[in-house]
Design an enzyme around this catalytic site. Structure first.
Site, PDB file in Angstrom:
ATOM      1  N   GLY A   1      99.056 -45.126   0.771  1.00  0.00           N
ATOM      2  CA  GLY A   1      99.344 -44.507  -0.586  1.00  0.00           C
ATOM      3  C   GLY A   1      99.639 -43.049  -0.481  1.00  0.00           C
ATOM      4  O   GLY A   1     100.294 -42.665   0.460  1.00  0.00           O
ATOM      5  N   GLU A   2      99.309 -42.155  -1.487  1.00  0.00           N
ATOM      6  CA  GLU A   2      99.621 -40.975  -1.777  1.00  0.00           C
ATOM      7  C   GLU A   2     101.091 -40.745  -1.773  1.00  0.00           C
ATOM      8  O   GLU A   2     101.306 -39.462  -1.929  1.00  0.00           O
ATOM      9  CB  GLU A   2      99.054 -40.124  -0.197  1.00  0.00           C
ATOM     10  CG  GLU A   2      97.560 -40.483  -0.061  1.00  0.00           C
ATOM     11  CD  GLU A   2      97.012 -39.682   1.189  1.00  0.00           C
ATOM     12  OE1 GLU A   2      97.768 -38.893   1.835  1.00  0.00           O
ATOM     13  OE2 GLU A   2      95.851 -39.829   1.615  1.00  0.00           O
ATOM     14  N   GLY A   3     101.987 -41.746  -1.528  1.00  0.00           N
ATOM     15  CA  GLY A   3     103.527 -41.251  -1.501  1.00  0.00           C
ATOM     16  C   GLY A   3     103.896 -41.279  -0.245  1.00  0.00           C
ATOM     17  O   GLY A   3     105.019 -40.591  -0.055  1.00  0.00           O
TER      18      GLY A   3
END
Length: 349
Positions: A315-317
């Site tokens: 995640g997190e981009g």
């Protein structure tokens, strides 16, 4: 809330873009996925010479009331602790954003923590986390609409500052569970989206933890049912970070921005945004296919192909950031690569 007004990209330039791509010094199709990507970006920007300006990653963070029931391997406090890590520059998304020279902003959409005024942080807190969807809807209609509108405003502000390419990331303990419920409700059984199929290990649950997570999500469905409307599903089972991402995606499409989509949770926000306005999809580039089993189901439902498959599940981009060089490469070959005519290279007979 004002309805989202998204015009699909005009296809008037489609033939000219394809001809330009085909006339480059290469066999037709030899650059694979970069070729339709360049075509898509050209259509979004309505030019034969597109450019990427001030690319940016926005990470939306929010807490989930159901997290304390055990839908994640990590305690809820990890949400705010990871936001602090983002702000200190120590997370994977910070490393990759620095490497790719991407701007990075963190949005507090609804974290159960008071960060105060901080550089690199947008305070857009709707509430200190959603309600527990095992007992009641995760958010009210008013909270949902406020999150969608705030996301739109964030995207519009980015566009007005000169950014035309935005990648989306998220942080929120328990949000893979929320994404599983959203996916199950919006994708439908015809795409093999039964709850068991689209519910994975998230942050690393063991077999017992995964069994418990699936049981809890089945209980949530028994309480709230399976709404068909994207807006209703979002209010019933969503997170503030997911709602705000959906609004920001729709807002970015309103501004004709290129949208880089990360993994499973971000794609759940795309599902919601797509239900609200189908035209958003033309502006989306799907960075990768994650390890979460529900992500493949989402991508199949949307009939899109991701750029990469690296077994990511952070995640997190991070996937969006890692895909950015491919986006830049697609633009660069379209703008800078010689044609057969300009290079004096013989074409096929």
């Amino acid at each position: 809330m004002t309805p989202f007004a998204i015009a699909p990209p005009d296809t008037l330039l489609a033939a000219a873009l394809q001809d330009k791509i085909d006339r480059k010094t290469k066999p037709i199709g030899a650059l694979g996925r970069l070729e339709p990507l360049a075509h898509q970006i050209g259509l979004i920007q309505q030019t034969l010479t597109p450019t990427i300006r001030q690319p940016h990653i926005v990470v939306f963070a929010g807490d989930h009331g159901a997290a304390k029931a055990g839908v994640s391997a990590y305690p809820q406090d990890v949400t705010w602790q990871m936001v602090e890590n983002f702000l200190a520059g120590g997370a994977a998304i910070n490393v990759f954003s620095r490497q790719m020279d991407l701007g990075l902003t963190v949005v507090d959409a609804g974290v159960n923590h008071d960060f105060g005024k901080r550089s690199g942080l947008i305070d857009a807190k709707i509430a200190v986390g959603t309600a527990n969807y095992l007992q009641q809807p995760a958010m009210t209609a008013a909270q949902r609409d406020a999150a969608l509108q705030r996301g739109r405003e964030i995207a519009h502000a980015l566009a007005d500052s000169g950014c035309n390419c935005v990648g989306f990331g998220e942080m929120g303990i328990g949000n893979t569970a929320s994404a599983s419920l959203i996916t199950h409700c919006l994708v439908g059984a015809e795409h093999d989206a039964d709850l068991y199929t689209v519910t994975g290990r998230g942050t690393g649950l063991d077999d017992a933890g995964l069994f418990h997570k699936r049981r809890l999500l089945a209980q949530a469905l028994e309480r709230g049912g399976r709404p068909r409307s994207g807006l209703d599903v979002l209010a019933e089972y969503g997170g503030f970070e997911i709602a705000m991402m959906a609004g920001a995606m729709l807002g970015a499409a309103e501004k004709h921005m290129l949208i880089l989509v990360d993994g499973f949770i971000v794609t759940a926000a795309v599902l919601v945004a797509h239900e609200i306005n189908h035209n958003v999809l033309a502006y989306c580039v799907f960075a990768h296919r994650s390890e979460e089993p529900g992500h493949r189901v989402q991508l199949d439902h949307l009939d899109v192909q991701p750029l990469m498959e690296l077994d990511l599940r952070l995640g997190e981009g991070t996937g969006a950031a890692l895909a950015f060089p491919l986006v830049q490469a697609a633009v660069n070959f379209l703008d800078e690569m010689a044609s057969f005519e300009s290079a004096g290279v013989s074409d096929r007979g």
